[in-house]
Enzyme design. Sequence first.
Site, PDB file in Angstrom:
ATOM      1  N   ARG A 196       0.827  -1.207   0.000  1.00 14.68           N
ATOM      2  CA  ARG A 196       0.000   0.000   0.000  1.00 14.68           C
ATOM      3  C   ARG A 196       0.865   1.262   0.000  1.00 14.68           C
ATOM      4  O   ARG A 196       1.881   1.318   0.703  1.00 14.68           O
ATOM      5  CB  ARG A 196      -0.933  -0.003   1.224  1.00 14.68           C
ATOM      6  CG  ARG A 196      -1.928  -1.142   1.173  1.00 14.68           C
ATOM      7  CD  ARG A 196      -3.053  -1.003   2.172  1.00 14.68           C
ATOM      8  NE  ARG A 196      -3.768  -2.275   2.257  1.00 14.68           N
ATOM      9  CZ  ARG A 196      -4.683  -2.702   1.374  1.00 14.68           C
ATOM     10  NH1 ARG A 196      -5.010  -1.936   0.344  1.00 14.68           N
ATOM     11  NH2 ARG A 196      -5.272  -3.872   1.510  1.00 14.68           N
ATOM     12  N   ILE A 255       2.090   4.848   0.918  1.00 11.28           N
ATOM     13  CA  ILE A 255       2.117   5.522   2.218  1.00 11.28           C
ATOM     14  C   ILE A 255       1.285   6.801   2.209  1.00 11.28           C
ATOM     15  O   ILE A 255       0.861   7.287   3.255  1.00 11.28           O
ATOM     16  CB  ILE A 255       3.597   5.813   2.608  1.00 11.28           C
ATOM     17  CG1 ILE A 255       3.780   5.882   4.101  1.00 11.28           C
ATOM     18  CG2 ILE A 255       4.139   7.049   1.906  1.00 11.28           C
ATOM     19  CD1 ILE A 255       5.246   5.862   4.537  1.00 11.28           C
ATOM     20  N   ASN A 311       4.489   6.404 -13.835  1.00 13.73           N
ATOM     21  CA  ASN A 311       5.099   7.684 -14.190  1.00 13.73           C
ATOM     22  C   ASN A 311       6.541   7.451 -14.615  1.00 13.73           C
ATOM     23  O   ASN A 311       7.237   6.636 -14.010  1.00 13.73           O
ATOM     24  CB  ASN A 311       5.068   8.631 -12.982  1.00 13.73           C
ATOM     25  CG  ASN A 311       3.649   8.959 -12.534  1.00 13.73           C
ATOM     26  OD1 ASN A 311       2.784   9.187 -13.374  1.00 13.73           O
ATOM     27  ND2 ASN A 311       3.421   8.960 -11.229  1.00 13.73           N
ATOM     28  N   VAL A 324      10.160   8.141  -7.030  1.00 16.87           N
ATOM     29  CA  VAL A 324      10.991   7.009  -6.601  1.00 16.87           C
ATOM     30  C   VAL A 324      11.477   6.321  -7.875  1.00 16.87           C
ATOM     31  O   VAL A 324      10.664   5.865  -8.694  1.00 16.87           O
ATOM     32  CB  VAL A 324      10.201   6.024  -5.711  1.00 16.87           C
ATOM     33  CG1 VAL A 324      11.082   4.835  -5.338  1.00 16.87           C
ATOM     34  CG2 VAL A 324       9.692   6.721  -4.447  1.00 16.87           C
ATOM     35  N   HIS A 332       7.445   1.321 -10.721  1.00 19.04           N
ATOM     36  CA  HIS A 332       6.294   0.853  -9.933  1.00 19.04           C
ATOM     37  C   HIS A 332       5.025   1.200 -10.673  1.00 19.04           C
ATOM     38  O   HIS A 332       4.898   2.282 -11.244  1.00 19.04           O
ATOM     39  CB  HIS A 332       6.304   1.477  -8.536  1.00 19.04           C
ATOM     40  CG  HIS A 332       6.532   2.957  -8.518  1.00 19.04           C
ATOM     41  ND1 HIS A 332       7.786   3.499  -8.656  1.00 19.04           N
ATOM     42  CD2 HIS A 332       5.678   3.995  -8.426  1.00 19.04           C
ATOM     43  CE1 HIS A 332       7.696   4.818  -8.626  1.00 19.04           C
ATOM     44  NE2 HIS A 332       6.428   5.152  -8.501  1.00 19.04           N
TER      45      HIS A 332
HETATM   46  P1  5GP Z   1       5.915   8.185  -8.047  1.00 17.91           P
HETATM   47  O1  5GP Z   1       5.693   9.620  -7.600  1.00 17.91           O
HETATM   48  O2  5GP Z   1       7.395   7.881  -8.165  1.00 17.91           O
HETATM   49  O3  5GP Z   1       5.138   7.781  -9.258  1.00 17.91           O
HETATM   50  O4  5GP Z   1       5.332   7.288  -6.882  1.00 17.91           O
HETATM   51  C1  5GP Z   1       6.037   7.053  -5.702  1.00 17.91           C
HETATM   52  C2  5GP Z   1       5.012   6.669  -4.667  1.00 17.91           C
HETATM   53  O5  5GP Z   1       5.692   6.082  -3.571  1.00 17.91           O
HETATM   54  C3  5GP Z   1       4.218   7.856  -4.111  1.00 17.91           C
HETATM   55  O6  5GP Z   1       2.832   7.659  -4.360  1.00 17.91           O
HETATM   56  C4  5GP Z   1       4.554   7.853  -2.620  1.00 17.91           C
HETATM   57  O7  5GP Z   1       3.458   8.189  -1.807  1.00 17.91           O
HETATM   58  C5  5GP Z   1       5.035   6.431  -2.391  1.00 17.91           C
HETATM   59  N1  5GP Z   1       5.999   6.268  -1.327  1.00 17.91           N
HETATM   60  C6  5GP Z   1       7.072   7.054  -1.091  1.00 17.91           C
HETATM   61  N2  5GP Z   1       7.774   6.591  -0.043  1.00 17.91           N
HETATM   62  C7  5GP Z   1       7.112   5.489   0.406  1.00 17.91           C
HETATM   63  C8  5GP Z   1       7.352   4.564   1.474  1.00 17.91           C
HETATM   64  O8  5GP Z   1       8.323   4.649   2.234  1.00 17.91           O
HETATM   65  N3  5GP Z   1       6.468   3.550   1.621  1.00 17.91           N
HETATM   66  C9  5GP Z   1       5.375   3.412   0.804  1.00 17.91           C
HETATM   67  N4  5GP Z   1       4.558   2.381   1.049  1.00 17.91           N
HETATM   68  N5  5GP Z   1       5.129   4.259  -0.221  1.00 17.91           N
HETATM   69  C10 5GP Z   1       5.985   5.283  -0.412  1.00 17.91           C
END
Ligand code: 5GP
Length: 116
Positions: free
Chosen positions: A31, A33, A89, A98, A102
Amino acid sequence: MEGKDCLFCRIVDGDIPADVIYESDTVLAFRDINPQAPTHVLIIPRRHISTINDLTAEDQELVGGLFTAAKDVAQQEGLAEDGYRTVMNCGEGAGQSVFHIHLHLLGGRIMNWPPG
Ligand code: 5GP
Ligand code: ZN
């Protein structure tokens, strides 16, 4: 950025806790965060790949596995019938924060289009 420098590699290694709801040999789902919908799950390959731009032909099966995992998770979460969104993304301009690929799985509310 991989191994100890990568947040999601650390989750794969169990160094950082996550609410894991699905696992296979190659894929992990947990899930988000900071959920953007009632259900917001991240589906990642265990192996580090930074962005879509880094994919090679050898990754095709692995990336396909992210989607079959998404289908299973959607079923598990009761989203399959009403619908859900999958998003990956690529790069900062698209909102990637990140750099370990994902697939976002979002559902439990009406998903608007176009996305922001
Ligand atoms: P992006 O912005 O790279 O497409 O998505 C990264 C996602 O990782 C974001 O929706 C963010 O909330 C989630 N995220 C960032 N750090 C953590 C973490 O430590 N644990 C979890 N479960 N999600 C995280
Ligand atoms: Zn990684």
